[in-house]
Design a protein around this motif. Structure first.
Motif, PDB file in Angstrom:
ATOM      1  N   ARG A  37       2.672  13.613   7.146  1.00 22.57           N
ATOM      2  CA  ARG A  37       2.286  14.781   7.942  1.00 22.57           C
ATOM      3  C   ARG A  37       2.288  14.430   9.422  1.00 22.57           C
ATOM      4  O   ARG A  37       1.766  13.388   9.837  1.00 22.57           O
ATOM      5  CB  ARG A  37       0.901  15.260   7.512  1.00 22.57           C
ATOM      6  N   ASN A  82       0.876  -1.170   0.000  1.00 21.45           N
ATOM      7  CA  ASN A  82       0.000   0.000   0.000  1.00 21.45           C
ATOM      8  C   ASN A  82       0.915   1.220   0.000  1.00 21.45           C
ATOM      9  O   ASN A  82       1.482   1.585   1.042  1.00 21.45           O
ATOM     10  CB  ASN A  82      -0.910   0.018   1.235  1.00 21.45           C
ATOM     11  N   ARG A 137       6.437  14.618   9.551  1.00 23.51           N
ATOM     12  CA  ARG A 137       6.940  13.582  10.445  1.00 23.51           C
ATOM     13  C   ARG A 137       8.463  13.556  10.356  1.00 23.51           C
ATOM     14  O   ARG A 137       9.051  13.819   9.292  1.00 23.51           O
ATOM     15  CB  ARG A 137       6.349  12.220  10.115  1.00 23.51           C
ATOM     16  N   CYS A 139       3.897  -1.733   6.460  1.00 24.80           N
ATOM     17  CA  CYS A 139       4.471  -0.578   7.150  1.00 24.80           C
ATOM     18  C   CYS A 139       4.590  -0.860   8.642  1.00 24.80           C
ATOM     19  O   CYS A 139       3.709  -1.488   9.247  1.00 24.80           O
ATOM     20  CB  CYS A 139       3.596   0.654   6.905  1.00 24.80           C
ATOM     21  N   MET A 160       9.159   6.512   6.346  1.00 26.45           N
ATOM     22  CA  MET A 160       8.261   5.371   6.511  1.00 26.45           C
ATOM     23  C   MET A 160       9.045   4.103   6.206  1.00 26.45           C
ATOM     24  O   MET A 160       9.753   4.030   5.188  1.00 26.45           O
ATOM     25  CB  MET A 160       7.045   5.500   5.597  1.00 26.45           C
ATOM     26  N   THR A 186       1.205  14.284  13.188  1.00 28.40           N
ATOM     27  CA  THR A 186      -0.097  14.315  13.859  1.00 28.40           C
ATOM     28  C   THR A 186      -0.081  15.239  15.076  1.00 28.40           C
ATOM     29  O   THR A 186      -1.112  15.438  15.715  1.00 28.40           O
ATOM     30  CB  THR A 186      -0.495  12.901  14.311  1.00 28.40           C
ATOM     31  N   TYR A 230       9.036  -0.154   5.808  1.00 27.93           N
ATOM     32  CA  TYR A 230       8.227  -1.332   5.528  1.00 27.93           C
ATOM     33  C   TYR A 230       9.105  -2.574   5.661  1.00 27.93           C
ATOM     34  O   TYR A 230      10.297  -2.525   5.377  1.00 27.93           O
ATOM     35  CB  TYR A 230       7.669  -1.298   4.102  1.00 27.93           C
ATOM     36  N   PRO A 242       2.430   4.850   0.219  1.00 25.01           N
ATOM     37  CA  PRO A 242       2.013   5.971   1.071  1.00 25.01           C
ATOM     38  C   PRO A 242       1.495   7.141   0.244  1.00 25.01           C
ATOM     39  O   PRO A 242       1.811   7.277  -0.936  1.00 25.01           O
ATOM     40  CB  PRO A 242       3.306   6.342   1.801  1.00 25.01           C
ATOM     41  N   SER A 243       0.695   7.958   0.866  1.00 24.19           N
ATOM     42  CA  SER A 243       0.283   9.236   0.281  1.00 24.19           C
ATOM     43  C   SER A 243       1.066  10.352   0.969  1.00 24.19           C
ATOM     44  O   SER A 243       1.729  10.126   1.992  1.00 24.19           O
ATOM     45  CB  SER A 243      -1.216   9.453   0.478  1.00 24.19           C
ATOM     46  N   GLU A 259       4.273   1.149  10.985  1.00 23.52           N
ATOM     47  CA  GLU A 259       3.319   1.932  11.796  1.00 23.52           C
ATOM     48  C   GLU A 259       1.902   1.668  11.328  1.00 23.52           C
ATOM     49  O   GLU A 259       1.645   1.512  10.150  1.00 23.52           O
ATOM     50  CB  GLU A 259       3.636   3.423  11.673  1.00 23.52           C
ATOM     51  N   GLU A 292      -0.092  12.612   2.714  1.00 20.70           N
ATOM     52  CA  GLU A 292      -0.647  12.837   4.049  1.00 20.70           C
ATOM     53  C   GLU A 292      -0.010  11.925   5.097  1.00 20.70           C
ATOM     54  O   GLU A 292       0.003  12.254   6.286  1.00 20.70           O
ATOM     55  CB  GLU A 292      -2.162  12.631   4.030  1.00 20.70           C
ATOM     56  N   ASP A 293       0.521  10.786   4.667  1.00 26.18           N
ATOM     57  CA  ASP A 293       1.179   9.881   5.606  1.00 26.18           C
ATOM     58  C   ASP A 293       2.455  10.476   6.190  1.00 26.18           C
ATOM     59  O   ASP A 293       2.969   9.979   7.197  1.00 26.18           O
ATOM     60  CB  ASP A 293       1.508   8.552   4.920  1.00 26.18           C
TER      61      ASP A 293
END
Length: 213
Positions: free
Chosen positions: A141, A133, A196, A211, A200, A143, A202, A135-136, A213, A138-139
């Protein structure tokens, strides 16, 4: 005596499974020219021969430029395809005898950007979403920071550039956001607090990149 025969048969069966695995050098040589058109089959054979001879694995490609392979293991290859393009390939196990090949192609322009592809052992392209999958933006960004000011800054990232990285040592994949590189210095400073802090990561698990997370 019977136990020795059973042990021998088990060892023989396991050896067949081990031998069934095809090293990545064989995939590289068998790769269709259409996958990486600059490299001829002779180029790919030379890569392997030079590397095995502990020579610099540099070839003259179809465009009279230089391509260089600097890492070759049983399941990983790294190639500087052109001065501005990097290719990484990794064999990933589906079962005891079947692998898929993950290929990362990274364009190194002013902003680096990668594409990920997967192939079966006949070099047929596979559906990427079956194996990861992706990432976009937004992943990436954070939180922690929310609100209108955070959204206003984040909206400056209107193009999603990222790089993928494979590794010879393990079956992991790292994705790094590079979209900041095309922003002005002022916009970069504004956006950075809302990103972030870590890439990321994987890991290959049961036939997919999952992933952490």
């Amino acid at each position: 005596m019977m136990s020795r025969i059973v042990y021998f048969l088990l060892f023989w069966v396991m050896s067949l499974h081990i031998e069934a695995r095809t090293p990545i050098r064989s995939w590289l040589v068998a790769m269709p020219d259409s996958v990486k058109p600059l490299l001829t089959k002779n180029n790919r054979l030379d890569f392997v021969d030079f590397y095995d001879a502990k020579m610099e694995a540099v070839v003259t490609n179809r465009m009279e430029g230089k391509s260089r392979m600097d890492v070759l293991t049983d399941d990983f290859v790294h190639i500087d395809y052109t001065p501005t393009t990097e290719v990484m390939m990794k064999l990933l196990p589906m079962n005891d005898s079947t692998d898929v090949l993950c290929m990362i192609t990274t364009m190194k322009a002013s902003t680096h950007d990668s594409r990920i592809t997967f192939y079966d052992d006949a070099w047929h392209p596979l559906k990427v979403s079956d194996y990861i999958n992706e990432p976009s933006i937004e992943d990436f960004r954070s939180t922690i920071h929310q609100g209108d000011s955070a959204q206003g800054a984040w909206n400056k990232l209107d193009v999603f550039f990222r790089t993928y990285h494979l590794f010879a040592e393990d079956a992991s994949l790292r994705c790094v956001l590079t979209a900041l590189d095309y922003l002005s210095e002022e916009d970069r400073v504004e956006v950075m607090p809302y990103m972030r802090s870590e890439p990321m990561v994987y890991h290959w698990n049961n036939g997919r990149f999952v992933c952490d997370e």
